[in-house]
Write a protein that holds these residues in place. Structure first.
Motif, PDB file in Angstrom:
ATOM      1  N   ALA A   1       2.023   0.693   3.491  1.00 45.10           N
ATOM      2  CA  ALA A   1       1.844   2.131   3.277  1.00 45.10           C
ATOM      3  C   ALA A   1       3.104   2.892   3.676  1.00 45.10           C
ATOM      4  N   GLN A   2       3.724   2.481   4.764  1.00 43.61           N
ATOM      5  CA  GLN A   2       4.976   3.110   5.182  1.00 43.61           C
ATOM      6  C   GLN A   2       6.058   2.924   4.122  1.00 43.61           C
ATOM      7  N   ALA A   3       6.131   1.720   3.564  1.00 40.21           N
ATOM      8  CA  ALA A   3       7.126   1.453   2.525  1.00 40.21           C
ATOM      9  C   ALA A   3       6.923   2.370   1.326  1.00 40.21           C
ATOM     10  N   LEU A   4       5.688   2.545   0.909  1.00 44.11           N
ATOM     11  CA  LEU A   4       5.403   3.440  -0.209  1.00 44.11           C
ATOM     12  C   LEU A   4       5.814   4.872   0.124  1.00 44.11           C
ATOM     13  N   ASP A   5       5.516   5.309   1.336  1.00 44.04           N
ATOM     14  CA  ASP A   5       5.890   6.663   1.750  1.00 44.04           C
ATOM     15  C   ASP A   5       7.403   6.863   1.742  1.00 44.04           C
ATOM     16  N   LEU A   6       8.152   5.789   2.017  1.00 46.95           N
ATOM     17  CA  LEU A   6       9.612   5.867   2.051  1.00 46.95           C
ATOM     18  C   LEU A   6      10.233   5.760   0.658  1.00 46.95           C
ATOM     19  N   GLY A   7       9.407   5.545  -0.349  1.00 51.85           N
ATOM     20  CA  GLY A   7       9.915   5.474  -1.712  1.00 51.85           C
ATOM     21  C   GLY A   7      10.214   4.078  -2.204  1.00 51.85           C
ATOM     22  N   ILE A   8       9.891   3.062  -1.410  1.00 47.99           N
ATOM     23  CA  ILE A   8      10.100   1.680  -1.849  1.00 47.99           C
ATOM     24  C   ILE A   8       9.070   1.354  -2.935  1.00 47.99           C
ATOM     25  N   ASN A   9       9.541   0.851  -4.068  1.00 51.57           N
ATOM     26  CA  ASN A   9       8.613   0.513  -5.147  1.00 51.57           C
ATOM     27  C   ASN A   9       8.559  -0.982  -5.443  1.00 51.57           C
ATOM     28  N   THR A  10       9.397  -1.778  -4.729  1.00 53.91           N
ATOM     29  CA  THR A  10       9.530  -3.199  -5.046  1.00 53.91           C
ATOM     30  C   THR A  10       9.032  -4.049  -3.888  1.00 53.91           C
ATOM     31  N   PHE A  11       8.103  -4.949  -4.190  1.00 58.90           N
ATOM     32  CA  PHE A  11       7.448  -5.766  -3.175  1.00 58.90           C
ATOM     33  C   PHE A  11       7.554  -7.224  -3.583  1.00 58.90           C
ATOM     34  N   ASP A  12       8.119  -8.041  -2.701  1.00 55.08           N
ATOM     35  CA  ASP A  12       8.357  -9.446  -3.007  1.00 55.08           C
ATOM     36  C   ASP A  12       7.482 -10.344  -2.144  1.00 55.08           C
ATOM     37  N   THR A  13       6.651 -11.148  -2.785  1.00 51.46           N
ATOM     38  CA  THR A  13       5.819 -12.100  -2.067  1.00 51.46           C
ATOM     39  C   THR A  13       5.958 -13.465  -2.740  1.00 51.46           C
ATOM     40  N   ALA A  14       5.074 -14.397  -2.398  1.00 51.17           N
ATOM     41  CA  ALA A  14       5.073 -15.730  -3.000  1.00 51.17           C
ATOM     42  C   ALA A  14       3.693 -16.327  -2.792  1.00 51.17           C
ATOM     43  N   ASP A  15       3.303 -17.235  -3.697  1.00 53.28           N
ATOM     44  CA  ASP A  15       1.980 -17.837  -3.534  1.00 53.28           C
ATOM     45  C   ASP A  15       1.870 -18.617  -2.233  1.00 53.28           C
ATOM     46  N   MET A  16       2.987 -19.219  -1.777  1.00 46.88           N
ATOM     47  CA  MET A  16       2.939 -20.053  -0.583  1.00 46.88           C
ATOM     48  C   MET A  16       2.829 -19.270   0.716  1.00 46.88           C
ATOM     49  N   TYR A  17       3.158 -17.986   0.725  1.00 49.60           N
ATOM     50  CA  TYR A  17       3.110 -17.224   1.973  1.00 49.60           C
ATOM     51  C   TYR A  17       1.668 -17.124   2.458  1.00 49.60           C
ATOM     52  N   SER A  18       1.416 -17.709   3.594  1.00 46.36           N
ATOM     53  CA  SER A  18       0.059 -17.795   4.149  1.00 46.36           C
ATOM     54  C   SER A  18      -0.911 -18.395   3.135  1.00 46.36           C
ATOM     55  N   LEU A  19      -0.364 -19.286   2.285  1.00 44.80           N
ATOM     56  CA  LEU A  19      -1.163 -19.996   1.276  1.00 44.80           C
ATOM     57  C   LEU A  19      -2.049 -19.053   0.467  1.00 44.80           C
ATOM     58  N   GLY A  20      -1.441 -17.989  -0.005  1.00 39.70           N
ATOM     59  CA  GLY A  20      -2.136 -17.047  -0.879  1.00 39.70           C
ATOM     60  C   GLY A  20      -2.588 -15.778  -0.200  1.00 39.70           C
ATOM     61  N   ALA A  21      -2.728 -15.777   1.108  1.00 36.59           N
ATOM     62  CA  ALA A  21      -3.235 -14.593   1.805  1.00 36.59           C
ATOM     63  C   ALA A  21      -2.279 -13.412   1.695  1.00 36.59           C
ATOM     64  N   SER A  22      -0.976 -13.678   1.658  1.00 34.18           N
ATOM     65  CA  SER A  22      -0.015 -12.581   1.495  1.00 34.18           C
ATOM     66  C   SER A  22      -0.249 -11.856   0.173  1.00 34.18           C
ATOM     67  N   GLU A  23      -0.390 -12.620  -0.915  1.00 38.12           N
ATOM     68  CA  GLU A  23      -0.643 -11.977  -2.212  1.00 38.12           C
ATOM     69  C   GLU A  23      -1.930 -11.164  -2.179  1.00 38.12           C
TER      70      GLU A  23
END
Length: 321
Positions: free
Chosen positions: A43-65
């Protein structure tokens, strides 16, 4: 927040990309934030104007996504650039990993379900897969683009020759091309300047480097949970302690000169190198993102840059596997 085109594409990405490896489950890694804390950072990132979010399927075995998808669900989809990756093992099934046609098709559908969206803006291969013919991977990736599940394709750390071979095959067959490279690059690891970064500039490839703080070393952080438990860090650094310590000392000197945190200097250096589009910033505290944003307005003089770069010594290639 300013935005830049990702390589030669018309896609606009924020000059800082929020890395989402830190969001998921502490059972995967002790420094990972659970959902409530993760959502506050997003939410902070969105408020700061960040529009790009990078994750991966392996991060926390899917929980990050899953967490990223829920956190972004109320934001209009056209305002977001969601990037994810595939390749790493998701289970002990031998086909639940790699870049085979079978896994590409299964992985994109699984990521879309977890993210709660009908398309990914940037789908990246998470390293090179030596066990799968490159043509098989590239044709499968082209098909997921043509199916509307993916808008753009990206790659991550590999040899420049491997990346150029892939680009050549994509052109030869008329397949959807890689438009970005997510590679390992910071003041402590600059081997990418030899071949990969010149190649990306020449070919008009967007560059979104990972680990701009060298796993916190360039921020002067020590004694953190991640520092104590991140086994990957030892494979990336600690090869030449005297050189690394000299780089850290240089960052500290420049930071003191400007009256800013060391991390701000390290981010500012990466963000202003030729051809860099949007460094990936991992954040577990509000001040981490605030520092990264401030770095975009920090002007490093030629003297600052010379001081920061002078201690560097050649390093073994790291981060490709």
């Amino acid at each position: 927040m300013d935005y830049k085109n990702l390589g030669k594409t018309g896609l606009k990405v924020s000059r800082i990309t929020l890395g989402c490896m830190s969001f998921g489950s502490p059972s995967w890694a002790p420094w990972v934030l659970e959902e409530a804390a993760s959502q506050r950072i997003i939410a902070q990132a969105l408020d700061l104007g960040i529009n790009t979010f990078d994750t991966a399927d392996m991060y926390s075995l899917g929980a990050s996504e899953e967490i990223v998808g829920r956190a972004l669900a109320s934001t209009p989809r056209h305002r977001l650039v969601i990037a994810t990756k595939l390749n790493a093992a998701m289970s002990d099934d031998p086909n639940d990993r790699g870049l085979s046609r079978k896994h590409v098709f299964a992985a994109i559908d699984a990521s879309l379900r977890r993210l709660g969206t009908d398309h990914v803006d940037l789908y990246q291969i998470h390293r090179f897969d030596p066990d799968t013919p490159l043509e098989e991977t590239l044709e499968a990736l082209d098909e997921v683009v043509r199916a509307g599940k993916v808008r753009y394709l990206g790659a991550s750390s590999m040899g420049a020759w491997q990346f150029m071979k892939a680009l050549g095959l994509q052109r030869q067959h008329g397949w959807a091309p890689f438009v970005s490279m997510q590679n390992h690059y910071n003041l402590m690891y600059r081997e990418e300047e030899r071949e990969m970064l010149p190649l990306c500039r020449s070919e008009g490839i967007g560059v979104i480097p990972w680990s701009p703080l060298a796993r916190g070393r360039l921020a002067g952080r020590s004694g953190t949970t991640r520092a104590a438990s991140d086994k990957t860090a030892g494979t990336l650094y600690d090869n030449d302690r005297s050189s690394e310590e000299a780089v850290v000392a240089a960052v500290r000197t420049v930071a003191e000169r400007h009256g800013v945190p060391m991390a701000e200097v390290a981010y500012a250096w990466v963000a202003t190198r030729p051809g860099i589009t949007s460094p990936i910033v991992g954040a577990t505290k509000p001040e981490h993102l605030e520092t990264a944003i401030k770095a975009l307005d920090l002007t490093l003089s030629a003297e600052d840059v010379a001081l920061l770069e002078a201690p560097y010594r050649p390093q073994p290639v790291a981060g490709h596997v």
